[in-house]
Structures are given as C-alpha cells and as structure tokens.
Write an enzyme that holds these catalytic residues in place. Structure first.
Site, PDB file in Angstrom:
ATOM      1  N   HIS A 114      41.711  49.138  26.692  1.00  0.00           N
ATOM      2  CA  HIS A 114      41.216  47.956  25.607  1.00  0.00           C
ATOM      3  C   HIS A 114      42.019  48.158  24.328  1.00  0.00           C
ATOM      4  O   HIS A 114      42.040  47.137  23.558  1.00  0.00           O
ATOM      5  CB  HIS A 114      39.693  48.519  25.601  1.00  0.00           C
ATOM      6  CG  HIS A 114      38.961  47.367  25.419  1.00  0.00           C
ATOM      7  ND1 HIS A 114      39.140  46.171  24.454  1.00  0.00           N
ATOM      8  CD2 HIS A 114      37.686  46.570  25.831  1.00  0.00           C
ATOM      9  CE1 HIS A 114      38.168  45.223  24.400  1.00  0.00           C
ATOM     10  NE2 HIS A 114      37.156  45.487  25.372  1.00  0.00           N
TER      11      HIS A 114
ATOM     12  N   ASP B 172      45.446  31.163  38.176  1.00  0.00           N
ATOM     13  CA  ASP B 172      45.976  30.396  39.367  1.00  0.00           C
ATOM     14  C   ASP B 172      47.354  30.775  39.758  1.00  0.00           C
ATOM     15  O   ASP B 172      48.127  30.240  38.833  1.00  0.00           O
ATOM     16  CB  ASP B 172      45.842  28.749  39.342  1.00  0.00           C
ATOM     17  CG  ASP B 172      46.109  28.215  40.627  1.00  0.00           C
ATOM     18  OD1 ASP B 172      46.892  28.755  41.622  1.00  0.00           O
ATOM     19  OD2 ASP B 172      45.893  27.033  40.520  1.00  0.00           O
TER      20      ASP B 172
END
Length: 412
Positions: free
Chosen positions: A150, A356
C-alpha cells in the site's frame, strides 16, 4: 476435491525501454506505518488466449511509464527509517501458472475458495513494489493474482496502473491515463512528537462474505429520503448495515464507544497541485471516523446510523484542510487497532472491475484483508451477472461469527 496449481515460470519483468534512475521520495501519507501492508487481490476472467504471455509483454511496456514499480524499496541511511523508492529498473515479479481444472470446476472461485489463495498469488517480497501471477485454467479461463505494498499506491492508484497494463494488452500504444508521481506536492504538516505506541489486539479474525440485495439497498435509500428529505448512497447503507451488525454481534458493554473508519479519496481537495485530468497514483486518502456508544449503534434505527455516517463524510473537506495546515491535536493516520474499531474501504469505484486485457472485464474481483489484526470490511460487487453489493469481511472472532452472519442476513 483438491486442485493443484503448478507454477511454470518465475521471472523479473523489466521495463521494455530505458527508464530514469535515481531515488524517489514518498509522501507523508505513503509513509504511514499502517500502510506498510500488502494488498492482495484476484481478478477472475472467463476466457483469454495466451493471457500470461500477453499480460507479461504488456506489463513490460507499461513499466516504462510506471517505472517506480520496477524499482525497489529502501530505507534512508540516516537512521530516520523513512522509506524511498530506488529506481533500479530491476522489474516487477511475474509468475506464470497452470491448472488442469476449469473455472467452472472451482465454482468460479466463489467463496469459500476451492483453491487456496496462496496458490493463486505470488509469494510476497517486502522490497518489490509489484508482484503478479497469471494462472491459466482449463477451458480458457484465467486468474490474475496481484500483490502490492500500500506504500506505493492507494486503491485508485493501483487500479490505474493495472488498467494501463490492460490498455497495452488490448493494443493501445500507451496507457490512456498519463501517470503522475508528484509525491512532493502532497501536504506535509509538522510531525507530532512520538506518542503511545499503537494498540494491537490479540485476536484472530475470520473471513466472511455477505451479499446485500439491490432491493434491500433501494428500500433503505427510499426510507432515508422519505424520513430525512436527503438522498443517501449505497456506501452509506452498506457501511451502516455492517457497523450495526458487527456491533450487535460482538456484544460490548453498551457504554463502550465503537468506531467505524473509512478512507476517503482527497484528490478533488488538491486541485491546485494535482493534474485535473487525473493520473496521480500515490496514496491520496484521509481516514474519516464516526463514533457512538455500542448500545446506541446496536439499538438505533438504521436511518439514524446512516445519518452519522453522512455527517462524518460531510466533515471531510474541513478536516483534511486542517490536517494539511497542521491544525490538529491527534494524528488522524495513527490508527488504533482495537476490537471496538471497524475499518471499511469501498472497492466499487476504484476501477478494478473495468480491467480488460482484450477478452472482456472480470467476472469478479476477490479482495483480501491487508492486516490480520485490522477488523475490516471491503465493499465490492458479487460475480457477474449477479446484482447488488458484496461485503468481504475479516472483522469478528470465531465466537462472534454466527451472530454476525445472522445479523447481516437480516439485511440481505
């Protein structure tokens, strides 16, 4: 049945072109100790053609723009403990794997997982900013397992990077969003003197997944509008359901305060220093907390719980501005990880569901808690084509799990 995953290749993927060298400092938010944790997630895709090869090549090209992900973490030698990114160009860790079973055989990795998460994720390394594993399944499906600290990016930031890899995998010459490092423009208020070390609970928290139906969420929204004259969001409804259910389940003394903390994006609060078209991928979040007594949260009408969540959200601009100016008594980023505190993060608008690589968006995204000792709820979506909201939690001990599930079932 047991399904074996075989790792067939492990390698460092370097940028496909020469990239800048040197050392990059991190922002004060990046360096928050609680954010030195590993975020782990799985993207499940129905089909793809040679996905490991395609993604590996796209990753190499994306690292040209996002070259800090190809570097290494290092601590300043002055003994301050400050972490930096050294841009070495060594590369991101990339693992290719296969399994003979199909996604259908393992129920598309619905909870509970029929393949252990560790088999679908690369082995983490604390000094590597990005680790990825692509596992190809029989029948053409594949899973992308991702681990990142993170410290280098928040949820929006890492989703921006993964979408950049996907852009190139689909044939675009470069990512659609130009990345911006800009850690030096993030506010850096004066440091407070060291306080009492943060508290860490000696508890073992268990995972649970609960789906909330769109009918329930819309019903609560309508009720809230009717009773208050104000609209509330899906986030408001879900976080209130979760907080109230957990509070009832753990059964603390009614007079004990309970807290719910959520992480708000603050990019829109820094328009003078961050590019208006986006692109900043560092941590740009601020923790907002709502507090009330355990007895009140457990017995209140859900609409009233929603109201104090909304009040906390409304305080964000003022609180962030005061923090940026150094006008605060307690460091808001110094979290107290006690059992009466719940942390919530919303993954529905980060961009993970838009990834995608050329064969369609993911069926679903599976998040995992960052820290074993942090009671957390992650708001996401159930696998397509299901509708509604999925809450992945790691927030109660075993003795409270059944009561927690029963409470949440009342909102499903």
């Amino acid at each position: 049945m047991s399904f074996a995953v075989t790792r067939t290749s492990r390698s460092l993927i370097a940028p496909s072109e020469a990239t800048p060298r040197g050392s990059l400092g991190l922002s004060v938010i990046d360096r928050v100790p609680a954010l030195r944790s590993m975020v782990r997630l799985l993207h499940v895709f129905a089909h793809g053609r040679e996905p490991a090869r395609v993604i590996r090549e796209a990753l190499s090209k994306a690292l040209v723009k996002y070259y800090p992900f190809a570097g290494r973490f290092a601590y300043d030698p002055d003994g301050s403990g400050e972490v930096r990114i050294v841009c070495t160009g060594e590369g991101a860790w990339f693992v290719e794997a296969k399994t003979d079973c199909s996604l259908e055989d393992v129920k598309y990795l619905e909870s509970p997982l029929m393949i252990p998460e560790d088999a679908l994720l690369p082995k983490p390394s604390l000094d590597v900013p990005l680790m990825m594993q692509v596992t190809e399944f029989g029948g053409g499906g594949f899973v992308v397992g991702l681990i990142f600290p993170h410290t280098i990016a928040d949820g929006l930031g890492i989703a921006q990077f993964i979408n950049a890899v996907a852009d190139i995998a689909r044939g675009l010459p470069k990512p659609t969003v130009e990345p911006a490092w800009l850690r030096e423009v993030i506010p850096n208020p004066p440091k407070l003197p060291p306080g009492v070390p943060p508290a860490f609970p000696s508890v073992k928290l268990l995972y649970a997944t609960v789906d909330l139906s769109p009918d329930h969420i819309n019903h609560v929204k309508s009720q809230h509008l009717e009773l208050t004259g104000q609209r509330c969001s899906t986030f408001d409804v879900v976080i209130s359901n979760l907080w109230q259910s957990r509070t009832r389940a753990i059964g603390l003394d009614p007079g004990v305060d309970v807290h719910v903390c959520f992480f708000a994006n603050t990019r829109h609060l820094l328009p003078q220093v961050l590019p208006p078209e986006g692109g900043y991928y560092g941590n740009c979040i601020y923790p907002m907390t709502a507090t009330a007594s355990s007895g009140w949260v457990a017995s209140a009408d859900l609409i009233d719980v929603i109201s104090i969540i909304r009040e906390a959200k409304a305080r964000l601009p003022d609180e962030f501005a005061k923090w940026a100016a150094g006008d605060f008594k307690d460091d808001p980023y110094e979290f107290t990880l006690t059992y009466n505190s719940l942390f919530v993060t919303d993954w529905t608008r980060l961009g993970f569901l838009d990834v995608d690589y050329g064969w369609g968006k993911p069926l679903h995204v599976i998040p995992f808690a960052c820290l074993d000792i942090m009671a957390i709820g992650i708001i996401g979506a159930p696998p397509a084509p299901q509708k509604g909201t999925r809450v992945t939690t790691r927030c109660v001990e075993k003795e409270h799990m059944q009561a927690f599930l029963e409470e949440m079932k009342g909102f499903a």
